[in-house]
Motif scaffolding. Structure first.
Motif, short mmCIF file in Angstrom:
data_model
loop_
_atom_site.label_atom_id
_atom_site.label_comp_id
_atom_site.label_asym_id
_atom_site.label_seq_id
_atom_site.Cartn_x
_atom_site.Cartn_y
_atom_site.Cartn_z
N ALA A 103 0.82 -1.21 0.00
CA ALA A 103 0.00 0.00 0.00
C ALA A 103 0.85 1.26 0.00
N VAL A 104 2.03 1.22 0.61
CA VAL A 104 2.88 2.41 0.71
C VAL A 104 3.95 2.45 -0.38
N GLU A 105 3.86 1.58 -1.35
CA GLU A 105 4.83 1.59 -2.45
C GLU A 105 4.76 2.94 -3.17
N GLY A 106 5.89 3.58 -3.33
CA GLY A 106 5.93 4.88 -3.99
C GLY A 106 5.75 6.05 -3.05
N LEU A 107 5.78 5.80 -1.74
CA LEU A 107 5.59 6.89 -0.77
C LEU A 107 6.81 7.81 -0.74
N GLN A 108 6.57 9.10 -0.86
CA GLN A 108 7.60 10.12 -0.68
C GLN A 108 7.22 10.96 0.53
N THR A 109 8.06 10.99 1.53
CA THR A 109 7.75 11.76 2.73
C THR A 109 7.99 13.24 2.49
N LEU A 110 7.54 14.06 3.40
CA LEU A 110 7.66 15.51 3.29
C LEU A 110 9.11 15.93 3.52
N GLY A 111 9.73 16.48 2.50
CA GLY A 111 11.12 16.89 2.63
C GLY A 111 12.06 15.76 2.96
N SER A 112 11.67 14.53 2.61
CA SER A 112 12.45 13.32 2.92
C SER A 112 12.71 13.18 4.41
N THR A 113 11.73 13.57 5.21
CA THR A 113 11.79 13.42 6.66
C THR A 113 11.00 12.19 7.07
N GLY A 114 10.69 12.09 8.35
CA GLY A 114 9.87 10.99 8.83
C GLY A 114 8.38 11.30 8.84
N TYR A 115 7.96 12.34 8.10
CA TYR A 115 6.56 12.76 8.09
C TYR A 115 5.94 12.47 6.73
N ALA A 116 4.80 11.77 6.74
CA ALA A 116 4.10 11.42 5.51
C ALA A 116 2.74 12.13 5.49
N LEU A 117 2.44 12.80 4.37
CA LEU A 117 1.18 13.52 4.22
C LEU A 117 0.16 12.60 3.55
N LEU A 118 -0.90 12.27 4.28
CA LEU A 118 -1.93 11.39 3.75
C LEU A 118 -3.23 12.14 3.51
N GLU A 119 -3.82 11.90 2.36
CA GLU A 119 -5.14 12.42 2.02
C GLU A 119 -6.14 11.28 2.12
N LEU A 120 -7.17 11.43 2.92
CA LEU A 120 -8.19 10.40 3.07
C LEU A 120 -9.27 10.58 2.01
N PRO A 121 -9.95 9.50 1.64
CA PRO A 121 -11.09 9.63 0.71
C PRO A 121 -12.08 10.66 1.24
N HIS A 122 -12.68 11.41 0.34
CA HIS A 122 -13.50 12.54 0.76
C HIS A 122 -14.66 12.13 1.66
N ARG A 123 -15.34 11.04 1.35
CA ARG A 123 -16.59 10.72 2.03
C ARG A 123 -16.50 9.61 3.07
N ARG A 124 -15.34 8.98 3.20
CA ARG A 124 -15.26 7.89 4.18
C ARG A 124 -13.86 7.83 4.76
N THR A 125 -13.78 7.39 6.00
CA THR A 125 -12.51 7.11 6.63
C THR A 125 -12.22 5.63 6.48
N PRO A 126 -11.05 5.25 5.97
CA PRO A 126 -10.75 3.82 5.84
C PRO A 126 -10.97 3.08 7.14
N ALA A 127 -11.62 1.93 7.07
CA ALA A 127 -11.93 1.18 8.27
C ALA A 127 -10.67 0.76 9.03
N SER A 128 -9.57 0.64 8.30
CA SER A 128 -8.32 0.18 8.91
C SER A 128 -7.43 1.33 9.38
N PHE A 129 -7.93 2.56 9.37
CA PHE A 129 -7.04 3.70 9.56
C PHE A 129 -6.35 3.69 10.93
#
Length: 257
Positions: free
Chosen positions: A92-118
């Motif tokens: 699921a995280v394949e291709g993830l680029q963190t913010l400024g190559s730090t330990g922080y990842a910016l995630l956008e959730l689907p507009h109308r639902r929160t993933p059940a596994s969040f």
């Protein structure tokens, strides 16, 4: 100022379509006092696919152009990863680029639902030494309907990044109400532009900071500004003491520039 969420890079997503607009957006940000921008093109949000190597290449080209034009803005690589809560986690995280190559990842959730596994996803990120920053929670429908749902994820270690245009009312009243409720409750850790262009979605970071200072005082806006600096240095972000009130905010009386 540091802008930790901006769709500045050209020909990547629904941001600028050419270099000229990209450079004009950077100039507009610089005029507001922004000196560092984390470019966050959409990834894994159809039809956009922006893996780290592509982002690094375009960021490098921008910084070369900015230096030649004496533009006092530095761009760092980042990404807005559309998070569907897919499994298995490592795929699921394949291709993830963190913010400024730090330990922080910016995630956008689907507009109308929160993933059940969040909730489990947050634990998986933590186990791998990554901190989750939730992009524009005030525009995530389940949080708009009940901001306390956001609070429950903050208790799990997530951070929340508010969009400047939400505070100024440019995403509608319901989003503005949610944004101010989250801000007043101390549930916001970063403020960013989420700028896409110079027209319908420009950079309103300076105006939002001024508005927040006028309505909330200096303490919270200062926290957001310093947290952006901490993020770039890959340091731990600071939190305001959590407030679990559900009270409404007289957002309709907020002065809009």
């Amino acid at each position: 100022m540091i802008d930790t969420h901006c769709h500045l890079l050209p020909m990547c997503d629904d941001g600028p379509a050419e270099w000229q607009t990209c450079m004009e957006m950077a100039g507009n940000a610089a005029a507001q006092g922004v000196r560092t921008i984390i470019a966050t093109p959409h990834h894994r949000r159809a039809p956009y696919d922006n893996p780290p190597e592509k982002i690094r290449e375009i960021v490098g080209r921008f910084n070369q152009m900015a230096e030649k034009e004496n533009l006092a803005v530095t761009v760092l690589e980042g990404q807005e990863f559309h998070w569907e809560g897919n499994a298995p986690w490592h795929r699921a995280v394949e291709g993830l680029q963190t913010l400024g190559s730090t330990g922080y990842a910016l995630l956008e959730l689907p507009h109308r639902r929160t993933p059940a596994s969040f909730r489990e996803d947050l634990a998986a990120f933590r186990a791998r030494g990554l901190h989750v920053v939730i992009a524009h929670p005030e525009r995530h429908l389940p949080f708009v309907q009940d901001p306390l749902k956001l609070y429950s994820f903050l208790r799990e270690g997530a951070y929340a990044q508010l969009t400047a245009s939400s505070l100024t009312g440019h995403h509608g009243k319901a989003v503005q109400e949610a944004a101010w409720t989250m801000a007043r409750n101390g549930w916001v850790h970063l403020l960013a532009s989420d700028a896409h262009n110079l027209g319908s979605r420009p950079n309103r970071l300076e105006a939002a900071y001024a508005l927040a200072a006028g309505e909330l005082g200096d303490r919270l806006p200062e926290l957001w500004m310093r947290n952006a600096e901490r993020l770039v240095r890959d340091e731990e972000l600071r939190r305001e003491e959590f407030v679990t009130r559900k009270t409404g905010v007289r957002w309709w009386n907020i002065r809009i520039p």
